[in-house]
Each structure stands twice: as structure tokens, then as C-alpha cells.
Design an enzyme around this catalytic site. Sequence first.
Site, mmCIF file in Angstrom:
data_model
loop_
_atom_site.group_PDB
_atom_site.id
_atom_site.type_symbol
_atom_site.label_atom_id
_atom_site.label_comp_id
_atom_site.label_asym_id
_atom_site.label_seq_id
_atom_site.Cartn_x
_atom_site.Cartn_y
_atom_site.Cartn_z
ATOM 1 N N TYR A 60 -12.827 -4.474 33.317
ATOM 2 C CA TYR A 60 -12.408 -5.401 34.250
ATOM 3 C C TYR A 60 -11.956 -6.595 33.269
ATOM 4 O O TYR A 60 -11.334 -7.158 34.083
ATOM 5 C CB TYR A 60 -14.042 -5.924 34.554
ATOM 6 C CG TYR A 60 -14.485 -5.047 35.806
ATOM 7 C CD1 TYR A 60 -13.852 -3.823 36.277
ATOM 8 C CD2 TYR A 60 -15.659 -5.296 36.471
ATOM 9 C CE1 TYR A 60 -14.651 -3.009 37.074
ATOM 10 C CE2 TYR A 60 -16.468 -4.354 37.204
ATOM 11 C CZ TYR A 60 -15.689 -3.277 37.704
ATOM 12 O OH TYR A 60 -16.230 -2.328 38.376
ATOM 13 N N LYS A 68 -20.082 7.860 29.361
ATOM 14 C CA LYS A 68 -19.009 9.076 29.607
ATOM 15 C C LYS A 68 -18.449 9.551 28.295
ATOM 16 O O LYS A 68 -17.352 9.702 28.092
ATOM 17 C CB LYS A 68 -18.034 8.586 30.450
ATOM 18 C CG LYS A 68 -17.167 9.623 31.187
ATOM 19 C CD LYS A 68 -18.148 10.603 32.264
ATOM 20 C CE LYS A 68 -17.219 11.923 32.751
ATOM 21 N NZ LYS A 68 -18.109 13.052 33.335
ATOM 22 N N ASP A 86 -22.046 10.331 35.696
ATOM 23 C CA ASP A 86 -22.133 11.294 36.818
ATOM 24 C C ASP A 86 -23.511 11.761 37.067
ATOM 25 O O ASP A 86 -24.151 11.753 38.135
ATOM 26 C CB ASP A 86 -21.003 12.330 36.840
ATOM 27 C CG ASP A 86 -20.852 12.986 35.326
ATOM 28 O OD1 ASP A 86 -21.483 12.589 34.513
ATOM 29 O OD2 ASP A 86 -20.231 13.831 35.335
ATOM 30 N N ASP A 126 -21.762 -1.845 37.566
ATOM 31 C CA ASP A 126 -21.538 -2.484 38.716
ATOM 32 C C ASP A 126 -21.858 -1.234 40.040
ATOM 33 O O ASP A 126 -22.323 -1.563 41.054
ATOM 34 C CB ASP A 126 -19.902 -2.486 38.992
ATOM 35 C CG ASP A 126 -19.412 -3.481 40.161
ATOM 36 O OD1 ASP A 126 -20.177 -3.850 40.801
ATOM 37 O OD2 ASP A 126 -18.256 -3.552 40.136
ATOM 38 N N ASP A 141 -25.476 -1.117 42.459
ATOM 39 C CA ASP A 141 -25.437 -0.970 43.914
ATOM 40 C C ASP A 141 -26.367 0.180 44.549
ATOM 41 O O ASP A 141 -26.823 0.081 45.366
ATOM 42 C CB ASP A 141 -23.839 -0.996 44.441
ATOM 43 C CG ASP A 141 -23.623 -2.366 44.765
ATOM 44 O OD1 ASP A 141 -24.208 -3.458 44.168
ATOM 45 O OD2 ASP A 141 -22.338 -2.806 45.193
#
Length: 355
Positions: free
Chosen positions: A141, A191, A223, A247, A251
Site C-alpha cells: 500500500y 505467502k 490462502d 486488510d 474483514d
Amino acid sequence: MAKKIVVIPGDGIGSEITTSAVEVLKKVAEKFSLDLEYDYKDAGGTAYDKFGVPLPDDTLNACKEADGVLFGAVGGDKWDNVDPALRPEKAILGLRKGLGLYANLRPVKVADSLVEYSPLKPELVKGVDLVIVRELVGGIYFGEKCESEMKDGAERAWDLENYSVPEVDRISKLAFETAKLRRGKVTSVDKANVLATSRLWRRTVAEMAKNYSDVELNNMYVDNCAMQLATHPSQFDVILTGNLFGDILSDEAAVVGGSIGMMPSASIGECTSLYEPIHGSAPDIAGKGIANPVGTILSAAMLLRYSLGEEEAAQAIEKAVDSALDKGWRTADLWREGFKKATTEEMTKAVIECL
Ligand code: NAD
């Protein structure tokens, strides 16, 4: 000496829910002999209307000098057409930057009385009590980016993911310290089978783990973690992860909890930390007195825990919320036949009575 809390109600339901949280803080301060002072400041659309900017210097400076910041929410349709640089939500980015808020902590704890509100089966949700520790100021980001360039005859765009060892050190230390206060388990999510940044992340977290013999570390690919949150969420204690993965996972984890109105969060800063519910300003119900104040009340409990070191007082608030729910109190967002329907004020009163 009194501890100073800056309260930023913001927009929409912000003033209703921060009023509730401050009432609860006042009660707990009385009970535990805490000396707390409140300084109210503007941000968001309210500040834009008064001062022409979403984050006045006066607000940011007061936050920098405070022991903790309690934030409601900002934004609303009213400001849809203002200059994008002055939109209410810019206040959040300004506070993140100004206070150096480098980590976001999102607990997801499902009270036994609320398991039925989760989209997951009750037997999967029962006992879920986890916290996501997300790095907030690094990674993709904030990396270099290119909006558009031509290469080999095709238009492309790119964003650069990068993490340094000190950045990973800082966030992993916080995750291990958080785990020490809890069940002593950190799951670091990356990852590493594909990304170089994830391999550096994994190495650095493993080094940090050597300082915490009482905390168990395990690694998980992002994942797999996304699947495990939906199939076996109660296995997690502290989930440590970077900005992008955090992020998305935070959620997903919030949905496991079932109700957006119940979820608190903390953004940990270099000097001052900021505490806010995860929801927005809910303009559709603002001013009706029906907003669920629990996410903000639990954010105030986090402020006591992480900024003031008042663990007992924090737990007292959390237990009082559970008791009020056990007694059947529900705000409109959670109300069902057979429960006691509470306004924001009545829910607050119910929590205070349980303190
Ligand atoms: P929202 O979270 O404000 O509302 C989504 C839905 O959840 C609405 O139906 C709302 O009524 C309900 N809801 C939210 N909080 C509730 C509560 N405490 N009690 C009962 N019901 C609740 O999200 P949105 O509608 O997408 O955004 C509204 C505004 O908030 C936008 O301007 C957005 O940019 C802003 N926003 C601000 C923050 C923040 O200040 N940190 C975060 C998210 C969104």
C-alpha cells in the site's frame, strides 16, 4: 497525574457512540480510582464544516499530547461533493500519518449469547477469541507505484511490495507481547512459497520468536488462513500479518463475529494510540438514538489495556458487556423476538449497571 483522553466524535453516529463510551469510562474510573480527563476535538465532515479542513492542526496536536484517542467515525453523503483532498475520511489518513499508527489490532471475540448471529455454524463460532495484528504503514500500500506505462506495446500498472527487517521486527514484537497477555500463540501469515518479502518476513519473525520462549509460533500461508478462518476459527489466538493480507483477513474475521456494531479496534502509534469501532458513521441511522455503542465501549476497554496499562478495568468493561448481553439487552441491529430492545442510551445504562 490525570491521564488525558482526546475524544473525537466525528460524524454520523459518532457523537452518540462516543458519549456512551465516555459514560462507561467515567463509571469504571470511579470504580477503579482512575484519574481520567477528556478533551473533545473535531475531525471529519464536522471539522470541514467548521474549519474548512477534515483534520485541524489543533486536533492532531492534542492527539499527539494525549495518553490515548477515542475516535467515533467520520464521513457521510453530505460531504460527497467536497474536494477529494478535503473529504472527511482524509482525517483518518492524517491521524495515521501524524501519530505514526504502525499497527492495527482487531480482536474478534464471540460472546456465547451471540453465536447465532454469525454466518458460520454455532459449533464453529463458539469460543472464538482471536486478535489480528496487522502492519499498517508498510508493504504494497505504501510502496512505489506506477499508474500507467507502456511496455511491449501494452499499457500496464504496478505496485511494489517491500518490507524491511526493522518494520517486521516492530510489528512482530507487538504480536508476541500481545500473545503474552493472552493464550501465548502467534500465527504468522504470509505467502512465503511465492513472495520474497514474505520469506524475509518469516525469517525475521522466527528471530523475534527466540526472545519469547513462552509464546508458540507457527506459520501459515494466507490462502490457507482465509480458509481456516471460515472452517476452524477457534484455533487462532494472535494472527500476525502484513498490511495487504491483514486488510482482507481482518474483514473476513469481523464477519465471523456476526455484527459490525460490536467490534472494537486499536491502532497502535509511536507516541499515542487510537481506538475506534470498526464500523463507519452509519448516516442511515444517525440521530435516531438506536446505534449499537458496544464496539466503541469495547474500544475504550482496549484504550485502558494498551495505552494506560489498566488491565483489570479493561476486563471489567468487557465482562459488563457480556453480562448486559446475557441479560437479554440488544440494540436494534441485533434485536430478535424474546430479547429486550435497547436504544443506544439504554444499552449504555445496561452495561454501566453490570459494572
Ligand atoms: P457503516 O459501517 O457506516 O454502515 C454499514 C451498515 O452498518 C449501515 O446499515 C449501518 O446502519 C450499520 N451500522 C454501522 N455501525 C453500526 C452500529 N454501531 N450500530 C448499528 N448499526 C450500525 O459503513 P458505510 O455505510 O459503508 O459508510 C458510511 C460512512 O462511514 C461513509 O462515509 C464511509 O466512508 C465512512 N466510514 C468511516 C470509517 C471510519 O471513520 N473509520 C470506517 C468505515 C466507513
